[in-house]
Design an enzyme around this catalytic site. Structure first.
Site, PDB file in Angstrom:
ATOM      1  N   PHE A  32       3.308   4.164  -2.629  1.00 52.60           N
ATOM      2  CA  PHE A  32       3.598   4.808  -3.915  1.00 52.60           C
ATOM      3  C   PHE A  32       5.105   4.968  -4.138  1.00 52.60           C
ATOM      4  O   PHE A  32       5.521   5.629  -5.071  1.00 52.60           O
ATOM      5  CB  PHE A  32       2.955   6.199  -3.987  1.00 52.60           C
ATOM      6  N   PHE A  77       0.883  -1.170   0.000  1.00 59.19           N
ATOM      7  CA  PHE A  77       0.000   0.000   0.000  1.00 59.19           C
ATOM      8  C   PHE A  77       0.913   1.209   0.000  1.00 59.19           C
ATOM      9  O   PHE A  77       1.050   1.901   0.997  1.00 59.19           O
ATOM     10  CB  PHE A  77      -0.894  -0.029   1.254  1.00 59.19           C
TER      11      PHE A  77
HETATM   12 CU1  CUA Z   1      -6.334   2.123  -2.340  1.00 58.65          CU
HETATM   13 CU2  CUA Z   1      -4.149   1.684  -3.179  1.00 58.65          CU
END
Ligand code: CUA
Length: 154
Positions: free
Chosen positions: A78, A76
């Site tokens: 970025f 989870f």
């Molecule tokens: Cu919600 Cu990745």
């Protein structure tokens, strides 16, 4: 019991709409026709780690001053904070390593989907230095609510 003609017409019209909408849902489910709405470019999500561009996500500056940011979203995360200059066109190129994620740069109109197997691309110019939160706005699992990143505009 006799149903009025006018009422029968509307019953049939509603019935046709229900069948059409159910058909649309079943068709997209059967064909797995989920893809990002912009800049459709494909890659193999199973070999992402060795991909020449997405294997090493980075912020690259072009000679003309524009910037290209490669992002791999995954459950989870970025990736590291993204540092970009203000007043220069910044092109984001994103994909996902697992499931569909959202990529919304809060406070701007930058908002795209990260879809496994596809590259989503958009360009945005930040007017002023500052920090923006990146929010995942597609439900992607138990920690979806905690999936945030940061864009630092210098
Ligand atoms: Cu919600 Cu990745």
């Amino acid at each position: 019991m006799q149903v009025e003609l006018y009422e029968r017409i509307w019953l049939w019209a509603a019935g046709v709409l229900i069948v059409a909408f159910l058909g649309a849902i079943l068709l997209t489910t059967a064909t797995q026709a989920v893809e990002p709405p912009s800049h459709v470019e494909t890659l193999d999500p199973t070999t992402l780690a060795t991909h020449p561009e997405f294997g090493t996500p980075a912020v690259a500056r072009r000679p003309d001053g524009s910037v290209v940011v490669t992002v791999v979203a995954s459950m989870f995360d970025f990736g590291p904070d993204i540092e970009v200059p203000a007043h220069a066109p910044v092109t984001f190129r994103l994909t996902s390593a697992d499931v569909v994620h959202g990529f919304q740069i809060v406070g701007t109109n930058a908002n795209a989907m990260a879809v496994p197997g596809y590259v989503s691309q958009f360009t945005v110019t930040f007017d002023a230095p500052g920090e923006h939160t990146i929010a995942c706005n597609e439900y992607c699992g138990l920690l979806h609510h905690a999936m945030v990143g940061k864009v630092i505009v210098k």
